[in-house]
Design a protein around this motif. Structure first.
Motif, PDB file in Angstrom:
ATOM      1  N   UNK A 292       0.848  -1.183   0.000  1.00  0.00           N
ATOM      2  CA  UNK A 292       0.000   0.000   0.000  1.00  0.00           C
ATOM      3  C   UNK A 292       0.885   1.234   0.000  1.00  0.00           C
ATOM      4  N   UNK A 293       0.525   2.218  -0.814  1.00  0.00           N
ATOM      5  CA  UNK A 293       1.184   3.519  -0.772  1.00  0.00           C
ATOM      6  C   UNK A 293       0.252   4.483  -0.045  1.00  0.00           C
ATOM      7  N   UNK A 294       0.803   5.227   0.923  1.00  0.00           N
ATOM      8  CA  UNK A 294       0.032   6.178   1.723  1.00  0.00           C
ATOM      9  C   UNK A 294       0.674   7.550   1.586  1.00  0.00           C
ATOM     10  N   UNK A 295      -0.159   8.575   1.420  1.00  0.00           N
ATOM     11  CA  UNK A 295       0.370   9.938   1.342  1.00  0.00           C
ATOM     12  C   UNK A 295      -0.636  10.918   1.918  1.00  0.00           C
ATOM     13  N   UNK A 296      -0.111  12.010   2.434  1.00  0.00           N
ATOM     14  CA  UNK A 296      -0.888  13.125   2.957  1.00  0.00           C
ATOM     15  C   UNK A 296      -0.776  14.233   1.919  1.00  0.00           C
ATOM     16  N   UNK A 297      -1.895  14.710   1.398  1.00  0.00           N
ATOM     17  CA  UNK A 297      -1.853  15.672   0.298  1.00  0.00           C
ATOM     18  C   UNK A 297      -2.256  17.084   0.697  1.00  0.00           C
ATOM     19  N   UNK A 298      -2.471  17.319   1.987  1.00  0.00           N
ATOM     20  CA  UNK A 298      -2.943  18.632   2.405  1.00  0.00           C
ATOM     21  C   UNK A 298      -2.343  18.979   3.760  1.00  0.00           C
ATOM     22  N   UNK A 299      -1.780  20.155   3.883  1.00  0.00           N
ATOM     23  CA  UNK A 299      -1.191  20.609   5.148  1.00  0.00           C
ATOM     24  C   UNK A 299      -2.308  21.151   6.044  1.00  0.00           C
TER      25      UNK A 299
ATOM     26  N   UNK B 245      -2.928  19.693   9.368  1.00  0.00           N
ATOM     27  CA  UNK B 245      -2.738  19.313  10.755  1.00  0.00           C
ATOM     28  C   UNK B 245      -3.241  17.925  11.107  1.00  0.00           C
ATOM     29  N   UNK B 246      -3.826  17.223  10.147  1.00  0.00           N
ATOM     30  CA  UNK B 246      -4.310  15.863  10.380  1.00  0.00           C
ATOM     31  C   UNK B 246      -3.316  14.843   9.841  1.00  0.00           C
TER      32      UNK B 246
ATOM     33  N   UNK C  80      -6.977  11.699  10.973  1.00  0.00           N
ATOM     34  CA  UNK C  80      -7.034  11.578  12.422  1.00  0.00           C
ATOM     35  C   UNK C  80      -6.263  12.735  13.043  1.00  0.00           C
ATOM     36  N   UNK C  81      -6.725  13.162  14.209  1.00  0.00           N
ATOM     37  CA  UNK C  81      -6.101  14.314  14.851  1.00  0.00           C
ATOM     38  C   UNK C  81      -5.228  13.928  16.046  1.00  0.00           C
ATOM     39  N   UNK C  82      -4.905  12.661  16.189  1.00  0.00           N
ATOM     40  CA  UNK C  82      -4.062  12.218  17.282  1.00  0.00           C
ATOM     41  C   UNK C  82      -4.818  11.854  18.545  1.00  0.00           C
ATOM     42  N   UNK C  83      -6.094  12.217  18.626  1.00  0.00           N
ATOM     43  CA  UNK C  83      -6.898  11.908  19.815  1.00  0.00           C
ATOM     44  C   UNK C  83      -7.648  10.593  19.645  1.00  0.00           C
ATOM     45  N   UNK C  84      -7.499   9.977  18.465  1.00  0.00           N
ATOM     46  CA  UNK C  84      -8.223   8.744  18.181  1.00  0.00           C
ATOM     47  C   UNK C  84      -9.524   8.983  17.442  1.00  0.00           C
TER      48      UNK C  84
ATOM     49  N   UNK D  18       0.074   7.555   8.982  1.00  0.00           N
ATOM     50  CA  UNK D  18       1.102   8.330   8.286  1.00  0.00           C
ATOM     51  C   UNK D  18       1.110   9.724   8.897  1.00  0.00           C
ATOM     52  N   UNK D  19       2.219  10.086   9.534  1.00  0.00           N
ATOM     53  CA  UNK D  19       2.261  11.370  10.241  1.00  0.00           C
ATOM     54  C   UNK D  19       3.391  12.276   9.770  1.00  0.00           C
ATOM     55  N   UNK D  20       3.882  12.061   8.537  1.00  0.00           N
ATOM     56  CA  UNK D  20       4.950  12.907   8.011  1.00  0.00           C
ATOM     57  C   UNK D  20       4.444  14.204   7.399  1.00  0.00           C
ATOM     58  N   UNK D  21       3.135  14.368   7.296  1.00  0.00           N
ATOM     59  CA  UNK D  21       2.576  15.592   6.753  1.00  0.00           C
ATOM     60  C   UNK D  21       2.650  15.666   5.239  1.00  0.00           C
ATOM     61  N   UNK D  22       2.161  16.769   4.729  1.00  0.00           N
ATOM     62  CA  UNK D  22       2.045  16.957   3.285  1.00  0.00           C
ATOM     63  C   UNK D  22       3.403  17.051   2.587  1.00  0.00           C
ATOM     64  N   UNK D  23       4.470  17.316   3.336  1.00  0.00           N
ATOM     65  CA  UNK D  23       5.785  17.453   2.706  1.00  0.00           C
ATOM     66  C   UNK D  23       6.603  16.172   2.784  1.00  0.00           C
ATOM     67  N   UNK D  24       6.089  15.156   3.418  1.00  0.00           N
ATOM     68  CA  UNK D  24       6.802  13.881   3.525  1.00  0.00           C
ATOM     69  C   UNK D  24       6.714  13.073   2.242  1.00  0.00           C
ATOM     70  N   UNK D  25       7.572  12.074   2.156  1.00  0.00           N
ATOM     71  CA  UNK D  25       7.555  11.161   1.014  1.00  0.00           C
ATOM     72  C   UNK D  25       6.386  10.191   1.138  1.00  0.00           C
ATOM     73  N   UNK D  26       5.994   9.614   0.039  1.00  0.00           N
ATOM     74  CA  UNK D  26       4.967   8.574   0.043  1.00  0.00           C
ATOM     75  C   UNK D  26       5.482   7.408   0.889  1.00  0.00           C
ATOM     76  N   UNK D  27       4.620   6.895   1.762  1.00  0.00           N
ATOM     77  CA  UNK D  27       4.969   5.774   2.626  1.00  0.00           C
ATOM     78  C   UNK D  27       4.576   4.472   1.951  1.00  0.00           C
TER      79      UNK D  27
END
Length: 103
Positions: free
Chosen positions: A26-33, A35-36, A84-88, A54-63
């Motif tokens: 599976x490839x996972x990515x965050x496409x929007x800065x 805060x989630x 997710x916002x870290x609170x579950x 995946x918590x590297x944010x929008x500037x991280x590499x695809x996981x």
């Protein structure tokens, strides 16, 4: 699978750089800065294969995440992708599935 993050089942592809062709991941990515983080749960033929956040944010590499044993042709892979916002608490969840073509 939603506007701010995605997960894609790759039936056969290059996997992590330098590791050659790998099966079923599976490839996972965050496409929007926003805060989630992006939370993904994977199922194989209805059985959960785990959860990855995946918590590297929008500037991280695809996981690249491989929660599967060898997926065989005809097996069904399903993904649930949420922010997710870290609170579950999960937001903007989406689900999708695919049937493996390779063996």
């Amino acid at each position: 699978m939603n506007d701010n993050g995605y997960a894609t089942f790759v039936d056969y592809g290059p996997g992590k750089p330098g590791h050659g062709m790998n099966d079923d991941y599976i490839e996972i990515d965050d496409t929007w800065a926003d805060g989630y983080d992006v939370r993904v749960e994977a199922w194989l033929d209805g059985s959960s294969q785990g959860v990855r956040v995946y918590d590297d944010g929008a500037w991280g590499d695809v996981l690249v995440w491989d929660p599967f044993p060898n997926v065989k042709a005809g097996q069904e892979v399903e993904l649930e992708v949420c922010l997710t916002d870290g609170s579950g608490i999960h937001h903007q969840c989406g689900e999708g599935g695919d049937v493996s073509a390779d063996g």
